[in-house]
Design a protein around this motif. Structure first.
Motif, PDB file in Angstrom:
ATOM      1  N   GLU A 102       0.845  -1.186   0.000  1.00 44.80           N
ATOM      2  CA  GLU A 102       0.000   0.000   0.000  1.00 44.80           C
ATOM      3  C   GLU A 102       0.882   1.237   0.000  1.00 44.80           C
ATOM      4  O   GLU A 102       1.984   1.220   0.540  1.00 44.80           O
ATOM      5  CB  GLU A 102      -0.918   0.025   1.219  1.00 44.80           C
ATOM      6  N   PHE A 103       0.379   2.319  -0.607  1.00 45.39           N
ATOM      7  CA  PHE A 103       1.104   3.578  -0.683  1.00 45.39           C
ATOM      8  C   PHE A 103       0.295   4.690  -0.042  1.00 45.39           C
ATOM      9  O   PHE A 103      -0.931   4.717  -0.136  1.00 45.39           O
ATOM     10  CB  PHE A 103       1.346   4.009  -2.140  1.00 45.39           C
ATOM     11  N   ASP A 104       0.995   5.616   0.585  1.00 45.42           N
ATOM     12  CA  ASP A 104       0.452   6.912   0.967  1.00 45.42           C
ATOM     13  C   ASP A 104       1.306   7.945   0.250  1.00 45.42           C
ATOM     14  O   ASP A 104       2.535   7.898   0.330  1.00 45.42           O
ATOM     15  CB  ASP A 104       0.542   7.140   2.476  1.00 45.42           C
ATOM     16  N   ALA A 112       6.093  15.356  -4.022  1.00 47.23           N
ATOM     17  CA  ALA A 112       5.244  14.265  -3.551  1.00 47.23           C
ATOM     18  C   ALA A 112       6.103  13.384  -2.655  1.00 47.23           C
ATOM     19  O   ALA A 112       7.212  13.012  -3.037  1.00 47.23           O
ATOM     20  CB  ALA A 112       4.700  13.464  -4.726  1.00 47.23           C
ATOM     21  N   LYS A 113       5.606  13.077  -1.461  1.00 49.61           N
ATOM     22  CA  LYS A 113       6.329  12.183  -0.551  1.00 49.61           C
ATOM     23  C   LYS A 113       5.558  10.881  -0.472  1.00 49.61           C
ATOM     24  O   LYS A 113       4.397  10.868  -0.073  1.00 49.61           O
ATOM     25  CB  LYS A 113       6.485  12.803   0.824  1.00 49.61           C
ATOM     26  N   LEU A 114       6.207   9.798  -0.858  1.00 52.77           N
ATOM     27  CA  LEU A 114       5.571   8.488  -0.873  1.00 52.77           C
ATOM     28  C   LEU A 114       6.124   7.641   0.249  1.00 52.77           C
ATOM     29  O   LEU A 114       7.342   7.576   0.452  1.00 52.77           O
ATOM     30  CB  LEU A 114       5.831   7.815  -2.229  1.00 52.77           C
ATOM     31  N   ALA A 122      10.063  -3.667  -4.126  1.00 53.18           N
ATOM     32  CA  ALA A 122      11.052  -2.666  -4.538  1.00 53.18           C
ATOM     33  C   ALA A 122      10.956  -1.500  -3.566  1.00 53.18           C
ATOM     34  O   ALA A 122      10.001  -1.391  -2.787  1.00 53.18           O
ATOM     35  CB  ALA A 122      10.800  -2.197  -5.966  1.00 53.18           C
ATOM     36  N   HIS A 123      11.937  -0.608  -3.618  1.00 54.50           N
ATOM     37  CA  HIS A 123      11.947   0.553  -2.743  1.00 54.50           C
ATOM     38  C   HIS A 123      11.276   1.714  -3.473  1.00 54.50           C
ATOM     39  O   HIS A 123      11.817   2.257  -4.426  1.00 54.50           O
ATOM     40  CB  HIS A 123      13.382   0.919  -2.364  1.00 54.50           C
ATOM     41  N   PHE A 124      10.062   2.068  -3.047  1.00 54.33           N
ATOM     42  CA  PHE A 124       9.302   3.146  -3.672  1.00 54.33           C
ATOM     43  C   PHE A 124       9.340   4.431  -2.864  1.00 54.33           C
ATOM     44  O   PHE A 124       9.061   5.495  -3.383  1.00 54.33           O
ATOM     45  CB  PHE A 124       7.831   2.734  -3.839  1.00 54.33           C
ATOM     46  N   GLY A 125       9.622   4.370  -1.566  1.00 55.53           N
ATOM     47  CA  GLY A 125       9.497   5.511  -0.673  1.00 55.53           C
ATOM     48  C   GLY A 125      10.470   6.630  -0.959  1.00 55.53           C
ATOM     49  O   GLY A 125      11.496   6.453  -1.601  1.00 55.53           O
ATOM     50  N   GLY A 126      10.117   7.815  -0.471  1.00 58.39           N
ATOM     51  CA  GLY A 126      10.993   8.966  -0.572  1.00 58.39           C
ATOM     52  C   GLY A 126      10.290  10.187  -1.125  1.00 58.39           C
ATOM     53  O   GLY A 126       9.085  10.194  -1.348  1.00 58.39           O
ATOM     54  N   SER A 127      11.077  11.240  -1.336  1.00 61.12           N
ATOM     55  CA  SER A 127      10.568  12.493  -1.892  1.00 61.12           C
ATOM     56  C   SER A 127      10.760  12.513  -3.395  1.00 61.12           C
ATOM     57  O   SER A 127      11.848  12.219  -3.891  1.00 61.12           O
ATOM     58  CB  SER A 127      11.310  13.677  -1.279  1.00 61.12           C
ATOM     59  N   TYR A 128       9.712  12.880  -4.086  1.00 57.48           N
ATOM     60  CA  TYR A 128       9.720  12.963  -5.546  1.00 57.48           C
ATOM     61  C   TYR A 128       9.488  14.425  -5.939  1.00 57.48           C
ATOM     62  O   TYR A 128       8.517  15.035  -5.500  1.00 57.48           O
ATOM     63  CB  TYR A 128       8.596  12.115  -6.137  1.00 57.48           C
ATOM     64  N   ALA A 129      10.360  14.975  -6.752  1.00 57.28           N
ATOM     65  CA  ALA A 129      10.228  16.362  -7.199  1.00 57.28           C
ATOM     66  C   ALA A 129       9.446  16.403  -8.514  1.00 57.28           C
ATOM     67  O   ALA A 129       9.647  15.564  -9.402  1.00 57.28           O
ATOM     68  CB  ALA A 129      11.603  16.990  -7.398  1.00 57.28           C
TER      69      ALA A 129
END
Length: 134
Positions: A102-104, A112-114, A122-129
């Protein structure tokens, strides 16, 4: 019909979130998210993304935001800290363990911060610009 569809897109309350977001990193740690409004639903977004660590995994999801107040405009949404919860459909040949993924995603300004929970493969988390502008 085309006019009505285009007008629905232009007046969509979440239009300010649409675009491409990328997580910093080189090669194997890069990831991206693409957000598109769903003009057929006033509070829905289509999302898709890709992460490459520890292996390349693509995903798709639809997210439903709680109804926005009538006074909200597409331009005001960008700074409000909109939060979406979604269960992504992971694409490819992944073990059934990934069904708990699940994602927030929290949007603010051009970021966007996931965060993910469950087994995602896989590693999806982090800050996306945000990389694409209106």
């Amino acid at each position: 019909h085309e006019y009505t569809s285009h007008l629905a897109w232009l007046t969509h309350p979440l239009l300010g979130l649409e675009g491409r977001y990328e997580r910093g990193g080189h090669g194997s740690s890069a990831a991206s998210i693409e957000i598109e409004v769903d003009a057929r639903a006033p509070s829905a977004l289509d999302a898709r993304g890709l992460a490459t660590t520890p292996m390349a995994v693509a995903w798709r999801a639809q997210a439903q935001h709680d109804p926005l107040p009538d006074s909200s405009s597409a331009l005001a949404v960008r700074g409000q800290g909109i939060r979406l919860h979604m269960r992504p459909r992971l694409l490819g040949h992944l073990p059934p363990l990934t069904e708990s993924c699940e994602f927030d995603i929290v949007f603010s300004a051009d970021e966007a911060k996931l965060t993910s929970s469950g087994e995602c493969g896989a590693h999806f988390g982090g800050s996306y610009a945000r990389t694409l502008r209106d």
